[in-house]
Design a protein around this motif. Sequence first.
Motif, PDB file in Angstrom:
ATOM      1  N   VAL A  23       0.856  -1.182   0.000  1.00 52.82           N
ATOM      2  CA  VAL A  23       0.000   0.000   0.000  1.00 52.82           C
ATOM      3  C   VAL A  23       0.892   1.232   0.000  1.00 52.82           C
ATOM      4  CG1 VAL A  23      -1.835   1.245   1.188  1.00 52.82           C
ATOM      5  CG2 VAL A  23      -1.780  -1.250   1.261  1.00 52.82           C
ATOM      6  N   GLN A  24       0.647   2.104  -0.949  1.00 51.01           N
ATOM      7  CA  GLN A  24       1.490   3.276  -1.171  1.00 51.01           C
ATOM      8  C   GLN A  24       0.614   4.528  -1.203  1.00 51.01           C
ATOM      9  OE1 GLN A  24       3.427   3.111  -5.024  1.00 51.01           O
ATOM     10  NE2 GLN A  24       5.227   4.149  -4.237  1.00 51.01           N
ATOM     11  N   ASP A  25       1.131   5.623  -0.652  1.00 45.63           N
ATOM     12  CA  ASP A  25       0.424   6.894  -0.690  1.00 45.63           C
ATOM     13  C   ASP A  25       0.351   7.385  -2.136  1.00 45.63           C
ATOM     14  OD1 ASP A  25       0.414  10.027  -0.680  1.00 45.63           O
ATOM     15  OD2 ASP A  25      -0.311   9.427   1.302  1.00 45.63           O
ATOM     16  N   TYR A  26      -0.836   7.744  -2.564  1.00 48.65           N
ATOM     17  CA  TYR A  26      -1.088   8.160  -3.945  1.00 48.65           C
ATOM     18  C   TYR A  26      -0.308   9.414  -4.333  1.00 48.65           C
ATOM     19  CZ  TYR A  26      -3.858   9.502  -8.056  1.00 48.65           C
ATOM     20  OH  TYR A  26      -4.271   9.860  -9.311  1.00 48.65           O
ATOM     21  N   VAL A  27      -0.158  10.342  -3.402  1.00 43.71           N
ATOM     22  CA  VAL A  27       0.499  11.615  -3.699  1.00 43.71           C
ATOM     23  C   VAL A  27       1.999  11.554  -3.447  1.00 43.71           C
ATOM     24  CG1 VAL A  27       0.628  14.066  -3.096  1.00 43.71           C
ATOM     25  CG2 VAL A  27      -1.600  12.933  -3.259  1.00 43.71           C
ATOM     26  N   ASP A  30       5.027   7.374  -0.705  1.00 44.74           N
ATOM     27  CA  ASP A  30       5.590   6.658   0.446  1.00 44.74           C
ATOM     28  C   ASP A  30       4.937   5.281   0.556  1.00 44.74           C
ATOM     29  OD1 ASP A  30       7.119   8.853   1.173  1.00 44.74           O
ATOM     30  OD2 ASP A  30       5.698   9.549   2.699  1.00 44.74           O
ATOM     31  N   VAL A  31       5.747   4.265   0.861  1.00 41.69           N
ATOM     32  CA  VAL A  31       5.202   2.938   1.124  1.00 41.69           C
ATOM     33  C   VAL A  31       4.620   2.972   2.532  1.00 41.69           C
ATOM     34  CG1 VAL A  31       5.720   0.494   1.405  1.00 41.69           C
ATOM     35  CG2 VAL A  31       6.812   1.805  -0.429  1.00 41.69           C
ATOM     36  N   LEU A  32       3.346   2.682   2.653  1.00 43.58           N
ATOM     37  CA  LEU A  32       2.664   2.782   3.939  1.00 43.58           C
ATOM     38  C   LEU A  32       2.659   1.462   4.700  1.00 43.58           C
ATOM     39  CD1 LEU A  32      -0.380   4.960   2.826  1.00 43.58           C
ATOM     40  CD2 LEU A  32       1.776   5.711   3.862  1.00 43.58           C
ATOM     41  N   MET A  33       2.413   0.359   3.997  1.00 39.59           N
ATOM     42  CA  MET A  33       2.304  -0.921   4.681  1.00 39.59           C
ATOM     43  C   MET A  33       2.319  -2.066   3.684  1.00 39.59           C
ATOM     44  SD  MET A  33      -1.760  -0.799   5.674  1.00 39.59           S
ATOM     45  CE  MET A  33      -2.064  -2.540   5.777  1.00 39.59           C
ATOM     46  N   LEU A  34       2.464  -3.256   4.197  1.00 38.15           N
ATOM     47  CA  LEU A  34       2.328  -4.481   3.438  1.00 38.15           C
ATOM     48  C   LEU A  34       1.292  -5.330   4.160  1.00 38.15           C
ATOM     49  CD1 LEU A  34       3.801  -6.554   1.245  1.00 38.15           C
ATOM     50  CD2 LEU A  34       4.372  -7.645   3.397  1.00 38.15           C
ATOM     51  N   ALA A  35       0.345  -5.855   3.412  1.00 38.86           N
ATOM     52  CA  ALA A  35      -0.677  -6.734   3.983  1.00 38.86           C
ATOM     53  C   ALA A  35      -0.936  -7.844   2.978  1.00 38.86           C
ATOM     54  CB  ALA A  35      -1.945  -5.939   4.271  1.00 38.86           C
ATOM     55  N   TYR A  73      -8.472   5.201   1.088  1.00 37.70           N
ATOM     56  CA  TYR A  73      -9.353   5.352  -0.056  1.00 37.70           C
ATOM     57  C   TYR A  73      -8.581   5.024  -1.327  1.00 37.70           C
ATOM     58  CZ  TYR A  73     -12.556   7.278   3.263  1.00 37.70           C
ATOM     59  OH  TYR A  73     -13.394   7.423   4.351  1.00 37.70           O
ATOM     60  N   VAL A  74      -9.040   4.021  -2.039  1.00 38.17           N
ATOM     61  CA  VAL A  74      -8.338   3.483  -3.198  1.00 38.17           C
ATOM     62  C   VAL A  74      -8.388   4.461  -4.370  1.00 38.17           C
ATOM     63  CG1 VAL A  74      -8.271   1.596  -4.873  1.00 38.17           C
ATOM     64  CG2 VAL A  74      -8.839   1.125  -2.476  1.00 38.17           C
ATOM     65  N   GLN A  92      -4.614   8.113   2.233  1.00 33.41           N
ATOM     66  CA  GLN A  92      -4.626   7.640   3.618  1.00 33.41           C
ATOM     67  C   GLN A  92      -5.199   8.708   4.533  1.00 33.41           C
ATOM     68  OE1 GLN A  92      -3.353   4.551   5.023  1.00 33.41           O
ATOM     69  NE2 GLN A  92      -4.430   5.369   6.791  1.00 33.41           N
ATOM     70  N   THR A  93      -6.158   8.318   5.370  1.00 30.94           N
ATOM     71  CA  THR A  93      -6.639   9.235   6.402  1.00 30.94           C
ATOM     72  C   THR A  93      -6.023   8.787   7.720  1.00 30.94           C
ATOM     73  OG1 THR A  93      -8.618   7.908   6.799  1.00 30.94           O
ATOM     74  CG2 THR A  93      -8.809   9.697   5.217  1.00 30.94           C
ATOM     75  N   GLY A  94      -5.353   9.681   8.402  1.00 29.00           N
ATOM     76  CA  GLY A  94      -4.689   9.318   9.646  1.00 29.00           C
ATOM     77  C   GLY A  94      -3.485   8.440   9.384  1.00 29.00           C
ATOM     78  N   ALA A  95      -3.070   7.717  10.421  1.00 25.02           N
ATOM     79  CA  ALA A  95      -1.877   6.872  10.353  1.00 25.02           C
ATOM     80  C   ALA A  95      -2.189   5.547   9.667  1.00 25.02           C
ATOM     81  CB  ALA A  95      -1.360   6.612  11.753  1.00 25.02           C
ATOM     82  N   ALA A  96      -1.242   5.048   8.896  1.00 23.00           N
ATOM     83  CA  ALA A  96      -1.393   3.734   8.267  1.00 23.00           C
ATOM     84  C   ALA A  96      -0.998   2.618   9.230  1.00 23.00           C
ATOM     85  CB  ALA A  96      -0.552   3.643   6.998  1.00 23.00           C
TER      86      ALA A  96
END
Length: 109
Positions: A23-27, A30-35, A73-74, A92-96
């Motif tokens: 999961v990466q921030d669209y703007v 930044d790599v936010l997480m891996l799931a 939000y995708v 991303q809203t808030g922290a990932a």
Amino acid sequence: MENCERVEQVDFEKCNGLVPTIVQDYVTKDVLMLAYMSKESLKKTLEGDTTWFYSRSRNELWNKGATSGHFQYVKEIKIDCDNDTILILVEQTGAACHTGKNSCFYRDL
């Protein structure tokens, strides 16, 4: 392309029914997480506007942000050349991260 066709593109067999999902921030990119995603969580993600994953520890689907309010939000969904890893660009809203950090990748190794 219909959602069913999109899901069928993904090779879920290599990892016993799950695929790693970055999961990466669209703007900021930044790599936010891996799931991990199952077919069902990918379908739910494609049908809605937020991310759904499969929790390996709880053995259940989870909607990122459902308890914290920190929804993803995708914006785009991409697949790698081997059809076995997904990349989702999100707003991303808030922290990932469950620790409260913006990204799960905040520590040096």
